[in-house]
Design an enzyme around this catalytic site. Structure first.
Site, short mmCIF file in Angstrom:
data_model
loop_
_atom_site.label_atom_id
_atom_site.label_comp_id
_atom_site.label_asym_id
_atom_site.label_seq_id
_atom_site.Cartn_x
_atom_site.Cartn_y
_atom_site.Cartn_z
N GLU A 1 -20.37 -10.41 -31.90
CA GLU A 1 -20.98 -8.86 -31.62
C GLU A 1 -22.30 -8.95 -32.47
O GLU A 1 -22.17 -8.87 -33.83
CB GLU A 1 -20.24 -7.84 -31.91
N CYS B 1 -25.37 -1.45 -35.81
CA CYS B 1 -25.48 -2.42 -34.83
C CYS B 1 -25.96 -1.81 -33.66
O CYS B 1 -26.49 -2.25 -32.96
CB CYS B 1 -24.39 -3.46 -34.57
#
Length: 712
Positions: free
Chosen positions: A273, A312
């Site tokens: 990720e 993120c």
């Protein structure tokens, strides 16, 4: 191993003994690494508060311990037992959350920021605990539906999922030291796989504090969790094919780890990720003064300032209709100007510092790259006014809003990410352009469009979906309950294609399957029934002199079966059901001209056939273990039933699902799924259903009997 010195369980310890080393929890002990280690600093004051080191640890032994001890202990448990374990752990950590908040302030996070990290992380435990109801009370489960492999029906296939025999190695980012650990571990624990967690060092002191409480609780079986505070060393050189590695962080670091020789040679699953250039689009219908306009401004401001932009999923690119470009810059600048930056312990502060001065320097460096083709319209790169803190000592940075007027010509804005309170506004001419622009990020974790026009929403979602892991459509209808652009949810997948890493995690049942091995199995329906503990069509039934409705939950076996007496369906039955139900569909009338229809003559109502079936298989004239009818999962009518047909029911226990008592007064019980096959005189199936009943457990009846015997 270095000295096996046991660590004190005091959560505030690292901050009371400045310069102390963090503990590593490995092979069942708290261990201090060798050497000085990496200095960890308070993000607000710059003070050194702890050191992190894993020097001297035997990473091969750590992984082997996880496989041999942790995996063995977890895979013995059923999904329901693992789920209850997660719930107990969540409740325990909620009781300790205040201590975690106090430590979290040292990371530069405000209370609101910490809520996302701490209670959001614990919320993942709760969500995955409830997910146990989607699984059988077994250590493994089926995947999908059975597949017939022969004409006679005596050879079938199925897919089984069993826990992998390795460990989940989680290499996490610094921005969410609690959530980052718990959102991943909740899933691998539910799957039956232990974890080795390696948090980013700069905020690992908060992860250590939470792990101390997890271990102290004694809720997890031995070996289910190990913690490394410091360098990962040669950890990945010792992974094996049954292990799973996950990484959250920068694309460059992720690619380096993913290309590890052992990971490639052993074909170790690697879920990445990576930080991405997530975008938000202001729909053309969202004009100034509309509710959507206000929602857009609020969402952008939140995503720039929450966690000081260190998410993120934070919004890095803002696309707006070109005629609204100036209006957007003005209104966003005013909104950001209301953000008080400073010491997160101060109640008036709305944005704290970045996690470290090093991270602040990296953000500044990347902003400089963007300024080659963009300009700052709000904020300052070099100075920031802070409350109740020293801007020179802390890792503070002003919220920054940039403007790039030519997003199709300037590639840097779609390639350079500033992992802080920075976002860039850009114009688009039409929806096609907006879709092209969001795709220029080359893959993102999430994207949002703010619009009240469902046509715009549909066109955008379908057009942009290939390049995003999640898309939020935000408007006045969902705003009050929306979790927002930047909030990954346990029951939805998190991850994204391309630059975002190409991975996928969470997502409810989907996430659990990442830690399990899928295997195709073949055999007779009876054998597959025994393996799966789910009755398969054409399997041999278990005959008993006791009617299944007279058996308690524990006494029932999957496959318990009865074949009922026959009932002749008459025209009078059909007429009576039509009168009772009010269903006078033409096919149920005997005077209908059936020429050109699918039927030969008056046909029985499907629901009448099901009702008649219940009259044949139900045995409830006296009080018994069956508490109530819980519902119908599946129902199909496969062949017309005409007056004169003889109806017989094959009634089989298909699956058993225990239920947890809601409180001490709740009756211990479970849900039983029954396969109802409705057969006509030729033996053909005319209808098939899965019905559910709530069935009392035997120990509940015993407890009631004991209560009755007690003197009143």
């Amino acid at each position: 191993m270095p000295n096996n010195k046991k660590e004190n369980n005091d959560l505030s310890l690292p901050f009371r003994r400045t310069g102390g080393k963090l503990g590593n929890y490995v092979t069942g002990n708290w261990v201090i690494g060798d050497g000085d280690g990496q200095a960890l600093h308070d993000a607000v004051t710059g003070e050194t508060i702890a050191y992190a080191t894993t020097k001297g640890l035997d990473f091969a032994s750590i992984l082997q311990y996880g496989r041999e001890v942790g995996n063995t202990n977890l895979r013995k448990l059923t999904f329901h037992e693992r789920g209850r374990m997660l719930k107990a752990l969540a409740l325990h950590l909620m009781e300790k959350k205040d201590a975690f908040y106090q430590i979290s302030y040292h990371t530069g996070a405000t209370k609101a920021d910490s809520w996302i990290d701490i209670e959001g992380g614990i919320g993942n435990l709760f969500a995955n605990a409830s997910l146990r109801r989607k699984f059988p009370d077994l250590p493994y489960c089926t995947d999908g539906d059975p597949v017939g492999l022969s004409k006679g029906g005596n050879f079938i296939g199925h897919h089984l999922l069993v826990p992998k025999e390795g460990v989940a190695v989680h290499i996490n980012a610094y921005n969410f030291p609690v959530w980052g650990m718990l959102e991943k571990c909740a899933v691998n624990w539910l799957a039956g796989v232990p974890a080795v967690v390696k948090p980013a060092s700069i905020t690992s002191y908060l992860t250590e504090a939470v792990v101390k409480e997890i271990i102290a609780s004694g809720i997890l079986p031995e070996g289910a969790l190990q913690l490394l505070c410091g360098s990962a060393g040669d950890l990945l050189d010792h992974v094996m094919a049954q292990d799973v590695v996950t990484f959250t962080g920068s694309k460059s670091t992720g690619l380096m780890l993913k290309s590890n020789k052992t990971i490639l040679e052993q074909s170790v699953p690697f879920n990445m990720e990576a930080d991405s250039l997530n975008a938000i689009v202001l729909g053309a219908d969202a004009e100034p003064g509309s509710p959507e306009w206000d929602l857009f401004v609020k969402e952008v401001r939140k995503e720039i300032t929450v966690k000081a932009g260190q998410k993120c999923t934070a919004i890095r690119r803002i696309f707006v209709p070109e005629h609204l470009l100036e209006d957007v810059n003005i209104v966003l600048g005013k909104a950001l100007a209301q953000t008080v930056v400073g010491n997160p312990l101060n109640d008036k502060v709305r944005m704290g510092s970045l996690a470290s001065s090093g991270q602040r320097d990296e953000v500044r460096s990347n902003v400089q790259k963007l300024l080659a083709s963009s300009q700052i319209v709000y904020g300052s790169l070099d100075s920031v006014e802070v409350m109740d803190a020293d801007a020179a000592k802390g890792a503070f940075l002003s919220p920054l809003l940039l403007l790039n007027e030519k997003p199709f010509q300037n590639e840097a804005v779609h390639e350079v990410e500033c992992f802080g309170p920075v976002s860039t506004v850009m114009p688009y001419k039409n929806l096609d352009e907006a879709i092209q622009l969001v795709k220029k990020g080359k893959g993102s974790l999430c994207c949002s469009i703010v619009t009240a026009n469902d046509k715009i929403a549909t066109e955008f979602v379908v057009g942009a979906a290939t390049h995003h892991g999640r898309i939020l459509v935000l408007n006045r209808e969902c705003a009050k309950e929306s979790t927002g652009h930047g909030s990954p949810l346990p029951m939805l997948v998190h991850g994204g294609p391309g630059r975002a890493g190409g991975g996928e995690e969470m997502g409810g049942v989907r996430g659990v399957k990442h830690y399990m091995q899928r295997v195709a199995i073949q055999g007779s329906p009876t054998t597959i029934t025994a393996i799966t503990q789910q009755y398969q069509p054409n399997a041999k039934g278990v005959q008993s002199s006791i009617h299944p409705f007279r058996k308690y939950f524990e006494e029932l076996q999957v496959g318990d079966q009865i074949v009922t007496d026959k009932r002749i369906i008459t025209s009078a039955d059909i007429d009576a059901f039509a009168a009772l139900s009010g269903d006078h569909f033409y096919a149920h009338k005997k005077d209908t001209d059936f020429s050109g229809t699918m039927f030969e003559k008056q046909v029985a109502h499907g629901y009448f056939i099901l009702s008649a079936a219940a009259g044949l298989f139900v045995d409830g004239s006296e009080l018994g273990p069956v508490l109530l009818n819980y519902g119908i999962d599946e129902l199909r009518f496969t062949k017309p039933v005409y007056a004169g047909a003889e109806l017989t029911i094959r009634f089989t226990c298909k699956e058993k699902l225990p239920q947890d008592p809601k409180d001490e007064n709740d009756i211990p019980k479970g849900i039983v799924k029954w396969l109802v096959e409705m057969l006509d005189e030729s033996g053909e199936i005319v209808g098939i259903a899965t019905i559910l009943t709530m069935v009392k457990k035997k120990n509940a009846a015993q407890s009631e009997g004991e209560m009755e015997k007690k003197p009143g």
